[in-house]
Design an enzyme around this catalytic site. Structure first.
Site, PDB file in Angstrom:
ATOM      1  N   GLY A  26      10.142  11.756   8.098  1.00 28.48           N
ATOM      2  CA  GLY A  26       9.626  12.286   9.360  1.00 28.48           C
ATOM      3  C   GLY A  26       8.196  11.854   9.642  1.00 28.48           C
ATOM      4  O   GLY A  26       7.668  10.947   9.007  1.00 28.48           O
ATOM      5  N   HIS A  72       8.500   3.130  11.429  1.00 26.58           N
ATOM      6  CA  HIS A  72       9.849   3.696  11.520  1.00 26.58           C
ATOM      7  C   HIS A  72      10.555   3.213  12.787  1.00 26.58           C
ATOM      8  O   HIS A  72      11.748   2.911  12.774  1.00 26.58           O
ATOM      9  CB  HIS A  72       9.784   5.233  11.572  1.00 26.58           C
ATOM     10  CG  HIS A  72       9.225   5.866  10.341  1.00 26.58           C
ATOM     11  ND1 HIS A  72       8.045   6.561  10.342  1.00 26.58           N
ATOM     12  CD2 HIS A  72       9.690   5.909   9.070  1.00 26.58           C
ATOM     13  CE1 HIS A  72       7.808   7.033   9.117  1.00 26.58           C
ATOM     14  NE2 HIS A  72       8.783   6.638   8.335  1.00 26.58           N
ATOM     15  N   GLY A 101      11.297  -0.162   4.786  1.00 23.99           N
ATOM     16  CA  GLY A 101      10.145  -1.010   5.111  1.00 23.99           C
ATOM     17  C   GLY A 101       9.608  -1.734   3.877  1.00 23.99           C
ATOM     18  O   GLY A 101       9.629  -1.196   2.764  1.00 23.99           O
ATOM     19  N   GLN A 102       9.106  -2.929   4.094  1.00 27.26           N
ATOM     20  CA  GLN A 102       8.506  -3.737   3.024  1.00 27.26           C
ATOM     21  C   GLN A 102       7.190  -3.144   2.532  1.00 27.26           C
ATOM     22  O   GLN A 102       6.708  -3.483   1.462  1.00 27.26           O
ATOM     23  CB  GLN A 102       8.319  -5.182   3.540  1.00 27.26           C
ATOM     24  CG  GLN A 102       7.567  -6.124   2.625  1.00 27.26           C
ATOM     25  CD  GLN A 102       8.275  -6.353   1.276  1.00 27.26           C
ATOM     26  OE1 GLN A 102       9.490  -6.189   1.167  1.00 27.26           O
ATOM     27  NE2 GLN A 102       7.513  -6.716   0.262  1.00 27.26           N
TER      28      GLN A 102
END
Ligand code: PAF
Length: 289
Positions: A31, A37, A147-148
């Site tokens: 969140g 995101h 995500g990287q």
């Protein structure tokens, strides 16, 4: 868009979509969504018919002294962001539902979890792999997006999916950054405006390190690390490095001399800016020539 708080309801909905040949994409989050995101959501939206976002601040991945209680939360804001990103379902469970009384089962990826983040946050990745495994069992996605920025997490999740023969494709998306290079993170709310400006030094230093290897052909990783840490110390007296690593992207083992190395390199670090712990990395393909 529907908000679901029950496990079985979501499992039935996923069965229905799978039976009607729809592809399901899962974006697991804790969140307090940011552009990082939103980029995952956009990619999932492009690639899948149905997008499920999970919003769950996972207690199992926080160490006792960490920021579980003060971790930023704003469901209403997240709801609107998901709605305008075309999300189909938000999975928003209560902690007691995910970890009821007498919960005993955890997933532990060995070896790769012991270094870098694992050294300073022992048990963190056990919590991450457990929750990701549970979310995959609940949502039954064809694809799951990460995500990287959390480079070691990305490697560990890919390994878990491979080792446990989980029928979900893991997609790793580029780090999204502020204009000054600071990696977007929910924890950036802990930083003052001044700290945010100064934190730009982290990505600048990592970029210097990458340049040493790719442009100046330096093969001794210790020298590269010295350049990166000296850059940080010279440009900021507020940022305190916790670790700095130059590793491969499979076992995440420290690379010594790069003369014999061919493959992906990750330069990663954790640093404190005041009380806020920040992580970042650059990764690139390498062949000595
Ligand atoms: O990267 C995160 O936000 C979390 O570690 C994840 C993958 C949602 C698991 O709680």
């Amino acid at each position: 868009m529907k908000v679901l708080k029950e496990i079985q309801a979501l499992q039935m909905i996923s069965d229905y979509h799978r039976a009607t040949f729809k592809t399901i994409g899962l974006v697991p989050t804790m969140g307090f969504l940011h552009e990082g995101h939103l980029a995952l959501l956009e990619k999932a939206k492009q690639e899948c018919d149905i997008v499920v976002v999970s919003i769950f601040v996972n207690p199992a991945q926080f160490l006792p002294h960490e920021d579980l209680d003060k971790y930023p939360r704003d469901f209403l804001r997240d709801y609107h962001l998901c709605n305008s990103s075309g999300v189909n379902y938000i999975f928003y469970p209560e902690p007691e539902l995910m970890y009821p009384k007498d919960y005993f089962t955890f997933v532990n990826v060995e070896d790769i979890t012991e270094r870098l983040e694992g050294q300073f946050r022992p048990g963190h990745f056990k919590g991450v792999s457990t929750i990701v495994n549970k979310l995959i069992n609940i949502v039954k996605p064809h694809k799951a997006y990460f995500g990287q920025k959390d480079a070691q997490q990305a490697v560990i999740i890919q390994k878990m999916v491979e080792d446990l023969n989980i029928d979900t494709e893991v997609i790793i998306c580029n780090t999204i950054r502020e204009e000054n290079g600071l990696a977007k993170s929910s924890r950036n709310v802990y930083l003052s405006e001044e700290e945010k400006q100064e934190a730009a030094v982290i990505f600048e230093a990592l970029t210097e390190g990458k340049k040493m290897i790719t442009d100046y052909k330096i093969t001794d990783t210790e020298s590269v690390k010295n350049v990166v840490s000296n850059y940080i110390n010279r440009k900021s007296d507020k940022i305190k490095l916790q670790y700095l690593s130059i590793t491969d992207n499979v076992k995440m083992k420290e690379l010594g001399n790069l003369k014999l190395y061919k493959g992906d390199i990750i330069i990663s670090l954790a640093a404190y800016m005041g009380n806020t712990r920040l992580i970042d990395n650059v990764s690139f393909n390498y062949k000595y020539q």
